[in-house]
Enzyme design. Sequence first.
Site, mmCIF file in Angstrom:
data_model
loop_
_atom_site.group_PDB
_atom_site.id
_atom_site.type_symbol
_atom_site.label_atom_id
_atom_site.label_comp_id
_atom_site.label_asym_id
_atom_site.label_seq_id
_atom_site.Cartn_x
_atom_site.Cartn_y
_atom_site.Cartn_z
ATOM 1 N N ALA A 176 -16.097 3.680 -2.148
ATOM 2 C CA ALA A 176 -15.704 2.758 -1.068
ATOM 3 C C ALA A 176 -14.225 2.383 -1.147
ATOM 4 O O ALA A 176 -13.718 1.669 -0.294
ATOM 5 C CB ALA A 176 -16.557 1.494 -1.129
ATOM 6 N N GLY A 177 -13.529 2.869 -2.178
ATOM 7 C CA GLY A 177 -12.120 2.502 -2.318
ATOM 8 C C GLY A 177 -11.927 1.175 -3.030
ATOM 9 O O GLY A 177 -10.902 0.519 -2.866
ATOM 10 N N GLU B 46 0.834 -1.216 0.000
ATOM 11 C CA GLU B 46 0.000 0.000 0.000
ATOM 12 C C GLU B 46 0.865 1.261 0.000
ATOM 13 O O GLU B 46 1.864 1.343 0.717
ATOM 14 C CB GLU B 46 -0.900 -0.027 1.244
ATOM 15 C CG GLU B 46 -2.302 0.433 0.971
ATOM 16 C CD GLU B 46 -3.024 -0.459 -0.047
ATOM 17 O OE1 GLU B 46 -3.056 -0.083 -1.240
ATOM 18 O OE2 GLU B 46 -3.558 -1.495 0.350
ATOM 19 N N ASP C 249 -4.596 0.546 -9.680
ATOM 20 C CA ASP C 249 -6.021 0.258 -9.830
ATOM 21 C C ASP C 249 -6.378 -0.138 -11.263
ATOM 22 O O ASP C 249 -7.079 -1.126 -11.498
ATOM 23 C CB ASP C 249 -6.865 1.470 -9.413
ATOM 24 C CG ASP C 249 -6.515 1.952 -8.018
ATOM 25 O OD1 ASP C 249 -5.860 1.191 -7.276
ATOM 26 O OD2 ASP C 249 -6.867 3.096 -7.675
ATOM 27 N N ASP D 254 2.774 2.120 -5.008
ATOM 28 C CA ASP D 254 2.741 2.212 -6.480
ATOM 29 C C ASP D 254 3.312 3.530 -6.992
ATOM 30 O O ASP D 254 4.142 3.542 -7.894
ATOM 31 C CB ASP D 254 1.346 1.900 -7.062
ATOM 32 C CG ASP D 254 0.231 2.851 -6.682
ATOM 33 O OD1 ASP D 254 0.419 3.693 -5.779
ATOM 34 O OD2 ASP D 254 -0.859 2.757 -7.302
ATOM 35 N N SER E 108 -13.993 1.845 -8.387
ATOM 36 C CA SER E 108 -15.088 1.906 -9.353
ATOM 37 C C SER E 108 -14.692 2.766 -10.551
ATOM 38 O O SER E 108 -15.097 2.492 -11.679
ATOM 39 C CB SER E 108 -16.360 2.448 -8.698
ATOM 40 O OG SER E 108 -16.117 3.711 -8.139
ATOM 41 N N SER E 109 -13.884 3.796 -10.326
ATOM 42 C CA SER E 109 -13.502 4.646 -11.465
ATOM 43 C C SER E 109 -12.573 3.891 -12.408
ATOM 44 O O SER E 109 -12.719 3.980 -13.630
ATOM 45 C CB SER E 109 -12.891 5.967 -10.996
ATOM 46 O OG SER E 109 -11.755 5.733 -10.220
HETATM 47 C C1 GLA Z 1 -5.348 4.632 -4.086
HETATM 48 C C2 GLA Z 1 -4.677 4.915 -5.419
HETATM 49 C C3 GLA Z 1 -3.704 3.791 -5.780
HETATM 50 C C4 GLA Z 1 -2.728 3.523 -4.630
HETATM 51 C C5 GLA Z 1 -3.508 3.317 -3.328
HETATM 52 C C6 GLA Z 1 -2.593 3.188 -2.134
HETATM 53 O O1 GLA Z 1 -6.174 3.519 -4.203
HETATM 54 O O2 GLA Z 1 -5.629 5.052 -6.436
HETATM 55 O O3 GLA Z 1 -2.999 4.129 -6.959
HETATM 56 O O4 GLA Z 1 -1.816 4.575 -4.519
HETATM 57 O O5 GLA Z 1 -4.388 4.406 -3.071
HETATM 58 O O6 GLA Z 1 -1.827 2.025 -2.223
#
Ligand code: GLA
Length: 385
Positions: free
Chosen positions: A125-126, A38, A174, A41, A129-130
């Site tokens: 919600a993380g 986490e 993502d 990236d 979705s985008s």
């Molecule tokens: C968000 C960002 C990802 C990544 C995470 C953290 O989801 O869209 O690119 O940086 O946070 O790991």
Amino acid sequence: MQERPDNSKAVARLFRERFAAEPAVIASAPGRVNLIGEHTDYNGGEVLPIAIAARTWVAVRKAQAGAHSLAVSSNAEEVGDWSSDKRRSGKWWDYLHGVANGLSARGMEVPPVIVAVMSDVPSGAGLSSSAALEVATAVALSSLIGAPLSSEDAAAVAHSAETEFVGVACGIMDQFASALGRSGEALHLWCDSARFEHVPMAETVLIFDTAVPRSLRGSAFNERRRECERALELLRRDDPSLAHLAHATREQVAVSKLPEPLHSRATHVVEETRRVEAAVEVLRSTGTIPGALLYESHESLRSLYECSSAELDWFVDRVASVPGISGARLTGAGWGGCAVALGDESALRGAAASIVADYESRFRLTPRAWITRAERGVRVEQHWM
Ligand code: GLA
């Protein structure tokens, strides 16, 4: 979040109802959760996400000559119309518009189109979705114009739509997870080069959405990015060849005189990248991820990266005492959003209902929980010639 219905037929129906025409292409792409790695990236580190069972379906066809590009969504009232505007509108169809512009910028001219969207990836919600919308759109539009993109190129177009057009400074995880995910396999991605491999994964994953609104997330995320950039700049004074923060060694960070909070941020990034490597090694031989690494990751995000929340910490503490659950951590950016727990499917299913009830009474929020496995990434569902 298991075995969701195939919404190809439903999105085709929506398309017909709203445009009185048949779609020419339908594509779908999933949301994602990250298992470990986490905030690595955008620091050139490694990540290990999976595509999840929730997907977004996009149905498209060319609009009539001279007509506008129009888009409808089963989740939004407002009809998108972007032909007359070159800039972003702040509305949901910016993702489509950004992808269409991105394709055109690569010499794949997209004519005016009509689009219908249907999604069961919860937004806000993380769960990306985008990214699911962008990746499905990239594949649908490129197929429509007879220049189908590879999954990697779809991820790249989708990522530039997000960063350059929509204006969110996210890393590449993502969009790559949504595009390259495979059923029964996790995606090990090196974000410095976009090199990747698939690693078989037998794990069942419980996704827990804390239902904490994401108001803080954008600004805090950008602040962390700036802190990491600054930490890299300072480390480069001693080692000008250092290309990315995640490439620094533990020793380099330990002996550096980075001021706080930069020292803590850099320590997290460097150690989290090592944790991904350790997790992949075990995953490759056993199909599972050591729970201890997930707990360590969460602790580092809580104390060093400071992107957890009381609600996420509560969840991780709560599942730690459940027999059969091997590990848990926040997933995605943090500051609310989702956490994941791994372990026996029966233990995860058994615990989910009581965790949801306890959480509701403690935080007065309505969380959601889903069970998923690693699912397939983007795909063309139908293409009428
Ligand atoms: C968000 C960002 C990802 C990544 C995470 C953290 O989801 O869209 O690119 O940086 O946070 O790991």
